[in-house]
Design a protein around this motif. Sequence first.
Motif, PDB file in Angstrom:
ATOM      1  N   SER A  36     -27.571 -69.095-114.807  1.00 40.95           N
ATOM      2  CA  SER A  36     -27.088 -69.896-114.127  1.00 40.95           C
ATOM      3  C   SER A  36     -26.460 -69.804-112.391  1.00 40.95           C
ATOM      4  O   SER A  36     -26.802 -70.442-111.941  1.00 40.95           O
ATOM      5  CB  SER A  36     -25.972 -70.783-115.008  1.00 40.95           C
ATOM      6  N   ILE A  37     -26.037 -68.583-112.223  1.00 43.24           N
ATOM      7  CA  ILE A  37     -25.522 -68.437-110.942  1.00 43.24           C
ATOM      8  C   ILE A  37     -26.307 -68.524-109.855  1.00 43.24           C
ATOM      9  O   ILE A  37     -26.370 -68.832-108.656  1.00 43.24           O
ATOM     10  CB  ILE A  37     -24.922 -67.455-111.188  1.00 43.24           C
ATOM     11  N   GLN A  40     -28.300 -71.695-109.675  1.00 36.59           N
ATOM     12  CA  GLN A  40     -27.572 -72.666-108.307  1.00 36.59           C
ATOM     13  C   GLN A  40     -27.354 -71.988-107.313  1.00 36.59           C
ATOM     14  O   GLN A  40     -27.454 -72.705-105.913  1.00 36.59           O
ATOM     15  CB  GLN A  40     -25.532 -72.242-108.761  1.00 36.59           C
ATOM     16  N   PHE A  41     -27.299 -70.792-106.571  1.00 33.26           N
ATOM     17  CA  PHE A  41     -27.458 -70.433-105.356  1.00 33.26           C
ATOM     18  C   PHE A  41     -29.398 -69.952-104.971  1.00 33.26           C
ATOM     19  O   PHE A  41     -28.989 -69.245-104.046  1.00 33.26           O
ATOM     20  CB  PHE A  41     -27.048 -68.957-105.245  1.00 33.26           C
ATOM     21  N   ARG A  42     -29.625 -70.053-105.704  1.00 32.19           N
ATOM     22  CA  ARG A  42     -31.659 -70.370-105.384  1.00 32.19           C
ATOM     23  C   ARG A  42     -31.701 -68.560-105.038  1.00 32.19           C
ATOM     24  O   ARG A  42     -32.498 -68.203-103.383  1.00 32.19           O
ATOM     25  CB  ARG A  42     -31.501 -71.272-104.611  1.00 32.19           C
ATOM     26  N   SER A  98     -20.609 -70.071-101.707  1.00 30.11           N
ATOM     27  CA  SER A  98     -22.208 -69.535-102.136  1.00 30.11           C
ATOM     28  C   SER A  98     -21.596 -67.475-102.253  1.00 30.11           C
ATOM     29  O   SER A  98     -20.853 -68.125-102.978  1.00 30.11           O
ATOM     30  CB  SER A  98     -22.404 -69.286-100.473  1.00 30.11           C
ATOM     31  N   SER A 163     -20.220 -75.183-116.840  1.00 29.50           N
ATOM     32  CA  SER A 163     -21.208 -75.081-116.014  1.00 29.50           C
ATOM     33  C   SER A 163     -20.674 -72.945-115.717  1.00 29.50           C
ATOM     34  O   SER A 163     -19.747 -72.947-116.642  1.00 29.50           O
ATOM     35  CB  SER A 163     -21.105 -75.987-114.339  1.00 29.50           C
ATOM     36  N   TRP A 164     -21.474 -72.836-114.886  1.00 27.53           N
ATOM     37  CA  TRP A 164     -21.058 -71.342-114.894  1.00 27.53           C
ATOM     38  C   TRP A 164     -19.603 -71.093-114.395  1.00 27.53           C
ATOM     39  O   TRP A 164     -18.657 -70.820-114.312  1.00 27.53           O
ATOM     40  CB  TRP A 164     -22.221 -70.019-113.882  1.00 27.53           C
ATOM     41  N   ARG A 165     -19.462 -72.407-113.616  1.00 29.31           N
ATOM     42  CA  ARG A 165     -18.341 -71.529-113.128  1.00 29.31           C
ATOM     43  C   ARG A 165     -17.022 -71.929-114.227  1.00 29.31           C
ATOM     44  O   ARG A 165     -15.246 -71.777-113.668  1.00 29.31           O
ATOM     45  CB  ARG A 165     -17.930 -73.360-111.644  1.00 29.31           C
TER      46      ARG A 165
END
Length: 490
Positions: A36-37, A40-42, A98, A163-165
């Motif tokens: 997932s991270i 998120q940051f592509r 980021s 979410s991953w957070r």
Amino acid sequence: MLRRRANQRFVVPTMFVLTLFLVVMDASITTVALPSIAAQFRVSPAAIDGVVVVYPVCVGMVIPASGWLGDRFGTKRVLLSAMVAFTAASALCGTAGSLGELVAYRGLQGLAGGMLTPVANAILFRTFTTQERVRVSRFMTIPQQMAPAVAPLLGGFLVDGFSWRWVFYVNLPVGLATVVFGLLCLHEQRQPAPGRFDLPGLLLAAAGMGTLMYGLCEGAQQGWTAVPILAALAAGALLLTATVALELRIAEPMLRLRLFGSRIFRDAGVVNLFGLIPFQGAMFMAPLFLQQGRGFSAVESGSSTFTEALGVLLMVQVVSRVYGRLGPRRLIAGGLLMVGVVLAAMATCDLHTGIWTFRGYMFLLGVGMGAVFMPAMVVTFAVVEQADVGQAATLNMVLRQMSGGMAPALVAGVLAAGTLHRVGAAGTVGTPPVGAYRVAYLVLAVIALLCGLYTAARMRDGVSGRDSRPRGRAGADAHAAEAHATEGPS
């Protein structure tokens, strides 16, 4: 007023369990969120490897200083300061905007986490005598075994449901509660003469541990023959060799390596360094085998590895009651030999092996390691004087950290070799075949059996020679406990 009334025999184990559960949970749960991270940051999954690697590297760098800092400034102050920093870094990880920020904040987590475990160990072993540690050790295994088993299930729920957070935010309530509880109830422990700060020893040890952990963690990803990996492993080995040479020459070293002059402490160190590799390697490999090799879901995988924790918890209750009659040598050797046999049986698993058969193997693996964890921890401090407990906890953590780095590196290397051999001429690396997992289980089984035979032949239950004359109250407690441990037939 509350601190004076608080019973430290309840407060200290509670702090220990909360601290270790948080640290072990964080290390295990983060891997669940990596896909997932990356999304998120592509970035590609390989690009987020730094999120995982930076943590053990920073832990390895700060561990050498933990013993001296606890002795100098007080274990309560250092533990709670590190807990505040760890909790704050967890919050920062959750807010990272980021990939670079996330890696930096994970580094801060590692620096704080490297302080938590050895200092918590020191507090625990200074609070209880050697005989009492056998009983309290039943609680010590709870965070070490339950957290890795719970982490995949909890991590999957948080990532899918939120979410991953949240795999980082989940640390906040536990961390804050631990800090408040410690401030109100925990007593301070400080050594009157911690010695001078050994800056050269710290720099050498931190650089050596950091580079070595980097090489071990990144070897399977970049390839063991890659120049950065070879350079890191070689530099780490040279720096640690220089650390040993320096620390044995000076009067007040950062790492009190002279403790290894005790045969009991030295043999326990061998168990903590090499004897834990088979277990940690099997725990690292089990989710990979179930999810990649067998195609099971994360929930099925987590519920299958969870049975290991049940085996450990059950066996620890038994071991705490028979430790005085059997002694650590029989228990550790028997546990490691059982682990070797179970891993050899797991090497027969294939695509047709039932899920309950695998769960049964994991349970038996936990039973075997349950006979190792507690006796290995107790005997490590059996002949350590009160003034040296902080240093002994640091050395113990260094060995376990190295073991924790070598185990996945070994497994990943065996799996990578099996995968390359399989695809050969195609030149494309794919998912390791089931045969590669079977070879890895056999390798771990051989290590467990060799360590079990070494323990049976070398480890002593009682004290003799230079170990027979411990000084001070801690030494007297150790001598009494060791005499108690050798009651019964030899």
